[in-house]
Design an enzyme around this catalytic site. Structure first.
Site, short mmCIF file in Angstrom:
data_model
loop_
_atom_site.label_atom_id
_atom_site.label_comp_id
_atom_site.label_asym_id
_atom_site.label_seq_id
_atom_site.Cartn_x
_atom_site.Cartn_y
_atom_site.Cartn_z
N SER A 163 54.74 18.34 -25.17
CA SER A 163 55.67 19.68 -25.41
C SER A 163 54.55 20.98 -25.78
O SER A 163 54.81 22.03 -25.22
CB SER A 163 56.60 19.49 -26.27
OG SER A 163 57.27 20.78 -26.79
N GLU A 215 60.42 13.06 -30.45
CA GLU A 215 60.49 13.75 -31.82
C GLU A 215 61.86 14.26 -32.31
O GLU A 215 62.40 13.99 -33.47
CB GLU A 215 59.26 15.00 -32.16
CG GLU A 215 59.51 15.66 -33.50
CD GLU A 215 58.69 16.86 -33.62
OE1 GLU A 215 58.97 17.59 -34.53
OE2 GLU A 215 57.64 17.15 -32.79
#
Length: 329
Positions: free
Chosen positions: A227, A130
């Protein structure tokens, strides 16, 4: 030795709207075009989900060189850089963009402010897809900080027009601390109107804060690459409750449960509920006799699918395929 008596389920937990949408995009593409469908990077960071889609005909790749001409390509929920997007379009792939709309929102904000002359401080984890996708929206002028030490040394080219953006899956508390340090060093920095950390990350962390005080142990279902799952385990441990993250029920260890009466159970935003059910079953085998679900936020958000994979409600037929993503998507 005391064995677990009760399992307390965090609410909400597991899949978020962005993950639901990303998986559905791959599954619908497989149904419509047949196997194989190529996916750049893991569609979401969960081993079970990725293996399930592999079995259905998805091929996960990192480099576009591995995608044959004329193939159908899906961008993962984490988003891609402008360079990857341009290369995919130039190669003529049929593209479906599964980038989470909340990540796309950050991309759009970066592009908009860059045109106004802004540079950026990005708070995030180096190497996370990301972060690579968001930083890759620009060729220059975006600077990554991972921790408070980085805030001291970051050196933007100018500070008159400076904005901060955040990876959507960070610890809410950590991101707030780093943002405060950025603000202290650059008092005029522009912050987003709404925080970049997504609603699902926030909700799951809030649920773990409530859960941790009620249990003797927290189990987080999630893959090592996830994450938001890692942040849930870290948060529970920071609050003083022993916590472990597991990819599946097979990773549970009997010794974790010695002297434990209540077990808290949650799942990251990319972990399916079937894995949670497997863990419940395994903990019951260790002696737990009851399962209680905490009160929590009910999530009803649903994101629309890209054109070409939508179904017309009136006819039941799929709407026309688009050959490339729209500008800014």
């Amino acid at each position: 030795m005391q064995k677990p008596q009760e399992i307390v389920l965090a609410e909400p937990r597991g899949f978020c709207a962005g993950v639901d949408r990303a998986i559905e995009i791959v599954e619908r593409a497989l149904q419509k075009f047949g196997r194989p469908i190529y996916v750049r990077h893991e569609i979401v960071h969960n081993t079970y989900v990725v293996n399930d889609l592999k079995n259905k005909g998805a091929i996960f790749i990192e480099e576009l060189d591995d995608v044959p001409a004329g193939a159908t390509l899906v961008f993962s929920a984490h988003g891609v850089s402008k360079a990857v997007q341009r290369e995919a379009e130039a190669r003529g792939f049929q593209i479906f963009d599964a980038t989470c709309p909340l990540v796309t929102k950050v991309h759009v904000e970066v592009a908009k402010l860059a045109k106004e002359g802004y540079e950026f401080i990005m708070i995030g984890h180096k190497g996370h897809p990301e972060v690579e996708g968001t930083m890759g929206q620009l060729s220059e002028g975006i600077h990554l900080v991972e921790d408070l030490e980085d805030v001291v040394t970051v050196a933007p080219g100018q500070t008159e027009r400076l904005a901060v953006v955040t990876q959507t899956t960070l610890s809410v508390d950590d991101a707030a601390a780093i943002t405060a340090a950025v603000r202290a060093r650059f008092p005029s920095i522009r912050e987003p109107k709404q925080q970049d950390i997504c609603y699902a990350t926030q909700n799951r962390q809030d649920a773990v804060k409530l859960l941790s005080g009620q249990v003797d142990l927290v189990i987080v279902v999630g893959s090592p690459t996830s994450s938001n799952s890692n942040r849930l385990r870290e948060l529970a441990a920071r609050l003083g409750t022993p916590a472990y993250m597991i990819d599946s029920a097979d990773e549970l260890k009997h010794e974790w449960f010695d002297g434990i009466a209540r077990v808290g159970l949650t799942a990251g935003a990319s972990a399916p509920e079937v894995l949670v059910k497997d863990v419940i079953h395994r903990i019951k085998e260790l002696g737990a006799t009851s399962v209680r679900k905490m009160d929590g936020v009910e999530e009803t958000l649903k994101f629309p699918l890209p054109k070409g994979l939508k179904i017309d409600a009136a006819t039941g037929l799929e709407i026309e395929v688009r050959k490339a993503p729209e500008t800014g998507r």
